[in-house]
Design an enzyme around this catalytic site. Structure first.
Site, short mmCIF file in Angstrom:
data_model
loop_
_atom_site.label_atom_id
_atom_site.label_comp_id
_atom_site.label_asym_id
_atom_site.label_seq_id
_atom_site.Cartn_x
_atom_site.Cartn_y
_atom_site.Cartn_z
CG HIS A 1 4.42 57.15 84.76
ND1 HIS A 1 5.72 57.52 85.00
CD2 HIS A 1 4.43 56.48 83.57
CE1 HIS A 1 6.48 57.13 83.99
NE2 HIS A 1 5.73 56.48 83.12
CG HIS B 1 4.01 53.58 81.50
ND1 HIS B 1 4.16 54.74 80.78
CD2 HIS B 1 2.85 53.01 81.05
CE1 HIS B 1 3.14 54.88 79.94
NE2 HIS B 1 2.33 53.85 80.09
CG ASP C 1 9.60 52.48 82.01
OD1 ASP C 1 8.36 52.45 82.12
OD2 ASP C 1 10.22 53.46 81.53
CG HIS C 2 8.74 54.95 85.42
ND1 HIS C 2 9.49 56.09 85.59
CD2 HIS C 2 8.67 54.73 84.08
CE1 HIS C 2 9.86 56.55 84.41
NE2 HIS C 2 9.37 55.75 83.48
CG HIS D 1 3.78 59.65 80.29
ND1 HIS D 1 4.57 59.68 79.17
CD2 HIS D 1 3.97 58.42 80.85
CE1 HIS D 1 5.19 58.51 79.07
NE2 HIS D 1 4.84 57.74 80.06
CG ASP E 1 8.40 58.14 81.42
OD1 ASP E 1 9.46 58.37 81.99
OD2 ASP E 1 8.07 57.00 81.06
CG HIS F 1 12.88 57.33 80.60
ND1 HIS F 1 12.30 57.29 79.35
CD2 HIS F 1 12.10 56.57 81.39
CE1 HIS F 1 11.21 56.55 79.40
NE2 HIS F 1 11.06 56.09 80.62
ZN ZN Z 1 9.34 55.33 81.37
ZN ZN Z 2 5.93 56.07 80.93
#
Ligand code: ZN
Ligand code: ZN
Length: 264
Positions: free
Chosen positions: A18, A20, A22-23, A102, A172, A230
């Site tokens: 996805h 976001h 952090d990814h 998510h 996530d 994570h």
């Molecule tokens: Zn994440």
């Molecule tokens: Zn996420």
């Protein structure tokens, strides 16, 4: 990848669960490094969109803004909302995806090795078979009849195949049936474990999992081994998360990037 000594040259497909930060935030750096190494092979990127925007926009803008010239073509594959099924099939493996649950559209991935036929040329030669059309026929059909009446089976000239392995990445996501179905009987499941059990309500609210929820998913799916990843930065030590998970699924390990120390 740099620290772990993993080569970027062999990477042909990237799967982003996805969008976001952090990814995704490492992506432009990775592409820039690949360009610096003079990569020419195409790179396939699989990702969902978010709020009508795609990862292609991020790459286009970033490369313009930062004066990065990519030396290789990037082929984008958008994962549509609700998608479930096969993404890529190579000679050795097949990759499938399932939509998870998510805050924004997020997918889990399963990589499955395909059974591999290992021809043992020495064994083949002992039967008078040289690399060529006859060998091709045995591989295709499974056996060949020789003019002297002897039948040579594929098993006669191969080394025993290893059992195909499977790996599943879920995150996530909050607890959902899709991740269990995706991970059914996999050898290894890598699952997000953002919180510990005292944050159970927060986990549901934020569409994440606790470590023990991830362990429940692993148990339901009957996986061989669970790796947790994570973790929320709020945890100074991850020992409680590991303890909680192991109560539910003993074969659990914490997966931490390039860190060899364990809390076993
Ligand atoms: Zn994440
Ligand atoms: Zn996420």
């Amino acid at each position: 990848m740099l620290r772990a000594g993993v080569s970027r040259v062999g990477v042909s497909h990237l799967f982003l669960s996805h969008l976001h930060g952090d990814h995704v935030l490492g992506l432009v750096g990775l592409l820039s490094t690949m360009a610096g190494e003079g990569r020419s092979a195409p790179l396939h990127i699989y990702a969902p969109t978010n709020a009508g925007h795609s990862i292609a926009e991020l790459i286009d803008l970033s490369t313009k803004l930062m004066d990065i010239t990519l030396t290789f073509p990037v082929q984008h594959h958008i994962l549509p909302v609700g998608f479930s099924g096969e993404l890529v099939r190579t000679r050795n493996a097949v990759v499938t995806a399932r939509m998870l649950e998510h805050r924004i559209t997020s997918f889990g991935f399963r990589v499955e090795e395909l059974p591999h036929v290992n021809i043992d040329l020495e064994k083949a030669r002992a039967f008078g078979i040289e690399p060529g059309p006859i060998l091709g026929e045995i591989k295709r059909v499974g056996y060949v009849h020789r003019s002297d009446g002897q039948t040579i089976h594929l098993a006669d000239i191969t080394t025993p195949p290893h059992t195909p392995r499977s790996f599943v990445y879920c995150g996530d996501t909050r607890v959902c049936e899709a991740s269990v179905e995706l991970a059914m009987n996999a050898d290894v499941m890598l699952h997000e474990a953002t919180f510990s059990d005292e944050m159970l309500l927060k986990a549901a609210e934020r569409f994440h999992c606790t470590a023990s929820q991830a362990a429940h998913q692993a148990r339901l799916a009957g996986v061989g081994r669970l790796y947790l990843t994570h973790f929320s930065v709020r945890y100074k030590t991850l020992a409680p998360l590991l303890r909680e998970a192991r109560k539910v699924f003993p074969k659990t390990t914490l997966a931490r990037e390039c860190r060899m120390e364990t809390i076993e």
